[in-house]
Design a protein around this motif. Structure first.
Motif, PDB file in Angstrom:
ATOM      1  N   GLU A  47      79.173  22.850 146.356  1.00  0.00           N
ATOM      2  CA  GLU A  47      78.252  22.962 147.486  1.00  0.00           C
ATOM      3  C   GLU A  47      78.620  22.027 148.631  1.00  0.00           C
ATOM      4  O   GLU A  47      78.529  22.409 149.798  1.00  0.00           O
ATOM      5  CB  GLU A  47      76.821  22.637 147.040  1.00  0.00           C
ATOM      6  CG  GLU A  47      76.180  23.679 146.159  1.00  0.00           C
ATOM      7  CD  GLU A  47      74.815  23.269 145.620  1.00  0.00           C
ATOM      8  OE1 GLU A  47      74.250  24.046 144.848  1.00  0.00           O
ATOM      9  OE2 GLU A  47      74.316  22.161 145.958  1.00  0.00           O
ATOM     10  N   GLU A  48      79.031  20.808 148.320  1.00  0.00           N
ATOM     11  CA  GLU A  48      79.243  19.803 149.360  1.00  0.00           C
ATOM     12  C   GLU A  48      80.651  19.767 149.931  1.00  0.00           C
ATOM     13  O   GLU A  48      80.855  19.221 151.014  1.00  0.00           O
ATOM     14  CB  GLU A  48      78.860  18.414 148.835  1.00  0.00           C
ATOM     15  CG  GLU A  48      77.378  18.295 148.531  1.00  0.00           C
ATOM     16  CD  GLU A  48      76.937  16.894 148.168  1.00  0.00           C
ATOM     17  OE1 GLU A  48      77.703  15.936 148.417  1.00  0.00           O
ATOM     18  OE2 GLU A  48      75.823  16.758 147.645  1.00  0.00           O
ATOM     19  N   GLY A 104      83.264  22.561 148.992  1.00  0.00           N
ATOM     20  CA  GLY A 104      83.987  23.826 148.862  1.00  0.00           C
ATOM     21  C   GLY A 104      85.046  23.794 147.777  1.00  0.00           C
ATOM     22  O   GLY A 104      85.718  24.788 147.535  1.00  0.00           O
ATOM     23  N   THR A 109      85.134  21.766 153.227  1.00  0.00           N
ATOM     24  CA  THR A 109      84.119  22.571 153.900  1.00  0.00           C
ATOM     25  C   THR A 109      82.755  21.977 153.574  1.00  0.00           C
ATOM     26  O   THR A 109      82.300  22.065 152.433  1.00  0.00           O
ATOM     27  CB  THR A 109      84.179  24.036 153.430  1.00  0.00           C
ATOM     28  OG1 THR A 109      85.490  24.543 153.653  1.00  0.00           O
ATOM     29  CG2 THR A 109      83.165  24.888 154.165  1.00  0.00           C
ATOM     30  N   THR A 110      82.137  21.345 154.551  1.00  0.00           N
ATOM     31  CA  THR A 110      80.835  20.729 154.329  1.00  0.00           C
ATOM     32  C   THR A 110      79.720  21.647 154.818  1.00  0.00           C
ATOM     33  O   THR A 110      79.956  22.585 155.583  1.00  0.00           O
ATOM     34  CB  THR A 110      80.712  19.382 155.065  1.00  0.00           C
ATOM     35  OG1 THR A 110      80.876  19.602 156.461  1.00  0.00           O
ATOM     36  CG2 THR A 110      81.730  18.382 154.570  1.00  0.00           C
ATOM     37  N   THR A 111      78.504  21.345 154.392  1.00  0.00           N
ATOM     38  CA  THR A 111      77.314  22.023 154.879  1.00  0.00           C
ATOM     39  C   THR A 111      76.758  21.175 156.012  1.00  0.00           C
ATOM     40  O   THR A 111      76.338  20.035 155.775  1.00  0.00           O
ATOM     41  CB  THR A 111      76.277  22.151 153.746  1.00  0.00           C
ATOM     42  OG1 THR A 111      76.885  22.823 152.651  1.00  0.00           O
ATOM     43  CG2 THR A 111      75.041  22.897 154.199  1.00  0.00           C
ATOM     44  N   PRO A 112      76.757  21.673 157.249  1.00  0.00           N
ATOM     45  CA  PRO A 112      76.347  20.858 158.396  1.00  0.00           C
ATOM     46  C   PRO A 112      74.961  20.221 158.266  1.00  0.00           C
ATOM     47  O   PRO A 112      74.736  19.132 158.777  1.00  0.00           O
ATOM     48  CB  PRO A 112      76.400  21.830 159.573  1.00  0.00           C
ATOM     49  CG  PRO A 112      77.401  22.857 159.147  1.00  0.00           C
ATOM     50  CD  PRO A 112      77.231  23.002 157.659  1.00  0.00           C
ATOM     51  N   GLU A 130      73.759  18.919 155.708  1.00  0.00           N
ATOM     52  CA  GLU A 130      73.820  17.789 154.779  1.00  0.00           C
ATOM     53  C   GLU A 130      74.844  16.726 155.188  1.00  0.00           C
ATOM     54  O   GLU A 130      74.586  15.536 155.066  1.00  0.00           O
ATOM     55  CB  GLU A 130      74.150  18.299 153.379  1.00  0.00           C
ATOM     56  CG  GLU A 130      73.905  17.285 152.318  1.00  0.00           C
ATOM     57  CD  GLU A 130      73.853  17.875 150.917  1.00  0.00           C
ATOM     58  OE1 GLU A 130      73.746  17.075 149.979  1.00  0.00           O
ATOM     59  OE2 GLU A 130      73.928  19.104 150.759  1.00  0.00           O
ATOM     60  N   HIS A 131      76.015  17.155 155.657  1.00  0.00           N
ATOM     61  CA  HIS A 131      77.065  16.201 156.025  1.00  0.00           C
ATOM     62  C   HIS A 131      77.658  16.577 157.373  1.00  0.00           C
ATOM     63  O   HIS A 131      77.899  17.737 157.658  1.00  0.00           O
ATOM     64  CB  HIS A 131      78.157  16.164 154.958  1.00  0.00           C
ATOM     65  CG  HIS A 131      77.656  15.666 153.647  1.00  0.00           C
ATOM     66  ND1 HIS A 131      77.411  16.500 152.588  1.00  0.00           N
ATOM     67  CD2 HIS A 131      77.304  14.437 153.233  1.00  0.00           C
ATOM     68  CE1 HIS A 131      76.945  15.798 151.576  1.00  0.00           C
ATOM     69  NE2 HIS A 131      76.864  14.542 151.940  1.00  0.00           N
TER      70      HIS A 131
END
Length: 150
Positions: free
Chosen positions: A56-57, A59, A109-112, A114-115
């Protein structure tokens, strides 16, 4: 997951054989750098929590067998600003430490939400950058952990 977060989490130090360590910058707190972290959902095994959070955080889709369980846990007080996510009266969390070695630094690949950013740093520099004492200590233990072959 529905309901309050469990006060049981994982910390996953992602690193390379050369001891470059991946750090993520929290979106809600610019300047707060950390390794992958996350709470257990339902009754999932901690190794599955580690694998899910890494995917999730970052990729990175690594098999369960690629994760090293350090058999180390830390108890710490949950920051007051995050306690609303937990059941009333919960003030402490138990964090279980894992690591994941990948061949070399790679794109993440982060989740904007969250990071906001990520970077690969040499292990000592990564440890200095962490806002969390448990994260700093785990990174500082990384060379010894690898020498021990765990």
């Amino acid at each position: 997951m529905t309901g309050p977060k469990q006060p049981v989490s994982v910390l996953v130090v992602i690193h390379t054989p050369a001891l470059d360590v991946l750090l993520l910058e929290r979106a809600a707190h610019p300047g707060f750098w950390q390794s992958v972290t996350g709470s257990r959902e339902d009754d999932e095994a901690l190794i599955d929590t580690a694998r899910r959070e890494v995917l999730e955080e970052t990729g990175i889709d690594a098999p369960r067998s690629a994760f090293a369980d350090w058999s180390l846990s830390n108890r710490f007080e949950i920051f007051s600003e995050w306690r609303h996510r937990y059941a009333p009266g919960v003030t402490h969390n138990i964090e279980h430490v894992f690591s994941l070695c990948i061949p070399g630094p790679s794109e993440i690949t982060t989740t904007p939400a969250e990071h906001r950013s990520w970077q690969w740093l040499a292990w000592r520099e990564a440890a200095e950058r962490c806002f969390s004492w448990t994260n700093r200590d785990a990174i500082l233990m990384l060379p010894e952990h690898l020498r021990a072959g765990s």
